[in-house]
Write a protein that holds these residues in place. Structure first.
Motif, PDB file in Angstrom:
ATOM      1  N   SER A  46       5.226 -44.829 -53.076  1.00 12.41           N
ATOM      2  CA  SER A  46       3.933 -45.344 -53.559  1.00 12.41           C
ATOM      3  C   SER A  46       3.167 -44.287 -54.333  1.00 12.41           C
ATOM      4  CB  SER A  46       3.094 -45.855 -52.377  1.00 12.41           C
ATOM      5  OG  SER A  46       2.998 -44.885 -51.357  1.00 12.41           O
ATOM      6  N   LEU A  47       3.890 -43.415 -54.984  1.00 16.80           N
ATOM      7  CA  LEU A  47       3.275 -42.288 -55.677  1.00 16.80           C
ATOM      8  C   LEU A  47       2.318 -42.726 -56.783  1.00 16.80           C
ATOM      9  CD1 LEU A  47       3.444 -39.195 -55.459  1.00 16.80           C
ATOM     10  CD2 LEU A  47       5.243 -39.239 -57.177  1.00 16.80           C
ATOM     11  N   LEU A  48       2.653 -43.829 -57.463  1.00 12.02           N
ATOM     12  CA  LEU A  48       1.834 -44.276 -58.596  1.00 12.02           C
ATOM     13  C   LEU A  48       0.745 -45.265 -58.203  1.00 12.02           C
ATOM     14  CD1 LEU A  48       4.539 -44.745 -61.386  1.00 12.02           C
ATOM     15  CD2 LEU A  48       3.124 -42.741 -60.882  1.00 12.02           C
ATOM     16  N   THR A  49       0.785 -45.738 -56.975  1.00 13.46           N
ATOM     17  CA  THR A  49      -0.177 -46.772 -56.563  1.00 13.46           C
ATOM     18  C   THR A  49      -1.197 -46.291 -55.544  1.00 13.46           C
ATOM     19  OG1 THR A  49       1.373 -47.556 -54.870  1.00 13.46           O
ATOM     20  CG2 THR A  49       1.447 -48.634 -57.034  1.00 13.46           C
ATOM     21  N   HIS A  50      -0.992 -45.103 -54.982  1.00 10.78           N
ATOM     22  CA  HIS A  50      -1.909 -44.570 -53.981  1.00 10.78           C
ATOM     23  C   HIS A  50      -2.428 -43.201 -54.427  1.00 10.78           C
ATOM     24  CE1 HIS A  50       0.087 -47.692 -51.715  1.00 10.78           C
ATOM     25  NE2 HIS A  50      -0.695 -47.483 -50.660  1.00 10.78           N
ATOM     26  N   SER A  51      -3.685 -42.933 -54.076  1.00 10.14           N
ATOM     27  CA  SER A  51      -4.263 -41.620 -54.376  1.00 10.14           C
ATOM     28  C   SER A  51      -4.207 -40.692 -53.174  1.00 10.14           C
ATOM     29  CB  SER A  51      -5.715 -41.769 -54.840  1.00 10.14           C
ATOM     30  OG  SER A  51      -6.496 -42.412 -53.842  1.00 10.14           O
ATOM     31  N   ARG A  52      -4.081 -41.270 -51.962  1.00  9.91           N
ATOM     32  CA  ARG A  52      -3.976 -40.486 -50.742  1.00  9.91           C
ATOM     33  C   ARG A  52      -2.759 -40.953 -49.955  1.00  9.91           C
ATOM     34  NH1 ARG A  52      -6.430 -35.895 -50.201  1.00  9.91           N
ATOM     35  NH2 ARG A  52      -6.492 -36.136 -47.934  1.00  9.91           N
ATOM     36  N   PHE A  53      -2.184 -40.034 -49.196  1.00  5.68           N
ATOM     37  CA  PHE A  53      -0.992 -40.343 -48.416  1.00  5.68           C
ATOM     38  C   PHE A  53      -1.183 -39.820 -46.998  1.00  5.68           C
ATOM     39  CE2 PHE A  53       0.041 -39.685 -52.835  1.00  5.68           C
ATOM     40  CZ  PHE A  53       0.698 -40.864 -53.153  1.00  5.68           C
ATOM     41  N   ASP A  54      -0.673 -40.569 -46.031  1.00  4.79           N
ATOM     42  CA  ASP A  54      -0.839 -40.225 -44.624  1.00  4.79           C
ATOM     43  C   ASP A  54       0.510 -40.129 -43.934  1.00  4.79           C
ATOM     44  OD1 ASP A  54      -3.902 -40.507 -44.234  1.00  4.79           O
ATOM     45  OD2 ASP A  54      -3.339 -42.363 -45.242  1.00  4.79           O
ATOM     46  N   ILE A  55       0.628 -39.131 -43.076  1.00  5.83           N
ATOM     47  CA  ILE A  55       1.824 -38.971 -42.265  1.00  5.83           C
ATOM     48  C   ILE A  55       1.383 -38.331 -40.948  1.00  5.83           C
ATOM     49  CG2 ILE A  55       2.312 -36.707 -43.266  1.00  5.83           C
ATOM     50  CD1 ILE A  55       5.278 -37.221 -42.893  1.00  5.83           C
ATOM     51  N   LYS A  56       2.036 -38.674 -39.853  1.00  3.63           N
ATOM     52  CA  LYS A  56       1.730 -38.018 -38.597  1.00  3.63           C
ATOM     53  C   LYS A  56       2.092 -36.537 -38.692  1.00  3.63           C
ATOM     54  CE  LYS A  56       1.910 -41.684 -35.100  1.00  3.63           C
ATOM     55  NZ  LYS A  56       0.607 -41.331 -34.516  1.00  3.63           N
ATOM     56  N   TYR A  57       1.213 -35.692 -38.208  1.00  8.70           N
ATOM     57  CA  TYR A  57       1.483 -34.258 -38.243  1.00  8.70           C
ATOM     58  C   TYR A  57       2.748 -33.925 -37.458  1.00  8.70           C
ATOM     59  CZ  TYR A  57       0.742 -29.245 -37.548  1.00  8.70           C
ATOM     60  OH  TYR A  57       0.905 -27.886 -37.507  1.00  8.70           O
TER      61      TYR A  57
END
Length: 293
Positions: A46-57
């Motif tokens: 979703s690199l082109l559709t999202h400005s922020r990305f979330d992942i569990k630490y």
């Protein structure tokens, strides 16, 4: 939800990188670069559709195979990624510089310890460069995870793109020592100004580690002017010793968009896995296993 093994199948451990991102001036250490590659792999769908990305630490640490409780080391790497600029350099087969630009690696990383969450973004314009499907190198994450030196990783990422690239007959360009120092991250090391030390401490060990541990095999071809070494070049071929790292590129049975529609994948995302990792889990484990967990 508990998934104790997030090791990705071999055909999911290839990361697309725009060739200018690969052939660049790196000043980062091995952990810094591995974090950046893992974050890019996670964000890519979703690199082109999202400005922020979330992942569990905790998931990020597991993917890095990082088993230390030292949070400060990770925080220091993230701060470095947020403030260190990438100097993009692209060159032709003769080593002539074609383009130059600069951006930061990531923007505004944020960790919430209690919620086990980590979020990050990229500078404006960088996602388009990272995602560009027309011209990219396939970086084998399975190979990169084996490397113990940042110099090995730097050389691998800059050499692998020439393995079968049109116009480059299994050879890298003839890089001047100045350009080579830049993308290897050795230009500020006084000791390596002497070619003999650069060759003994950087080039030979990096070539050996790549040939022993990766999916490509390099042959070092020094460029001479008389008796003086003025540049470097490498022959790049498939590594017959590491057939298990080769990727059979076939059409996927399910596209990423279709997988994202699955209810179990959406549940994984809500639990903090992120779109990229949730898709990879689905492909690796299947719906029944994920549902059970």
């Amino acid at each position: 939800m508990e998934l104790t093994n997030t090791t990705l199948p071999t055909d999911e451990r290839f990361l697309k990188k725009h060739i200018e991102v690969v052939h660049t001036h790196w000043t980062l250490w091995l952990l810094d670069k591995r974090i950046w590659n893992e974050l890019l792999l996670h964000a890519y769908p979703s690199l082109l559709t999202h400005s922020r990305f979330d992942i569990k630490y905790s998931v990020l640490l597991e993917r890095l195979r990082y088993d230390s409780w030292d949070r400060q080391l990770i925080k220091d790497s993230l701060k470095k990624l947020a403030r260190t600029q990438i100097e993009f350099i692209d060159s032709d087969a003769d080593g002539k510089e074609l383009s130059w630009q600069v951006m930061n690696h990531i923007s505004a990383p944020k960790i919430r310890w209690g919620a086990d969450s980590f979020s990050y973004g990229y500078d404006h314009g960088l996602p388009e460069l990272l995602y560009d499907p027309k011209t990219y190198a396939l970086i084998n994450q399975a190979s990169e995870e084996r490397f113990n030196s940042k110099y090995t990783l730097n050389l691998y990422e800059n050499a692998v793109r020439y393995k079968a690239r049109p116009g480059y007959p299994w050879l890298t360009p003839q890089w001047s020592l100045e350009i080579f120092h830049k993308f290897m991250g050795t230009e500020s090391v006084e000791l390596y100004e002497r070619y003999a030390e650069l060759n003994r401490r950087v080039i030979k060990p990096s070539v050996k580690e790549i040939n022993d541990k990766s999916d490509i095999h390099l042959t070092f071809l020094p460029i001479k002017m008389g008796r003086k070494i003025v540049g470097v070049q490498f022959k790049v071929v498939e590594n017959p010793k590491n057939d298990q790292l080769k990727i059979p590129w076939t059409e996927e049975k399910k596209t990423t968009a279709e997988i994202l529609k699955k209810s179990i994948v959406q549940k994984c995302i809500k639990l903090g896995a992120g779109e990229g990792l949730a898709c990879l889990w689905y492909k690796q484990y299947g719906e029944a296993y994920l549902t059970e967990k």
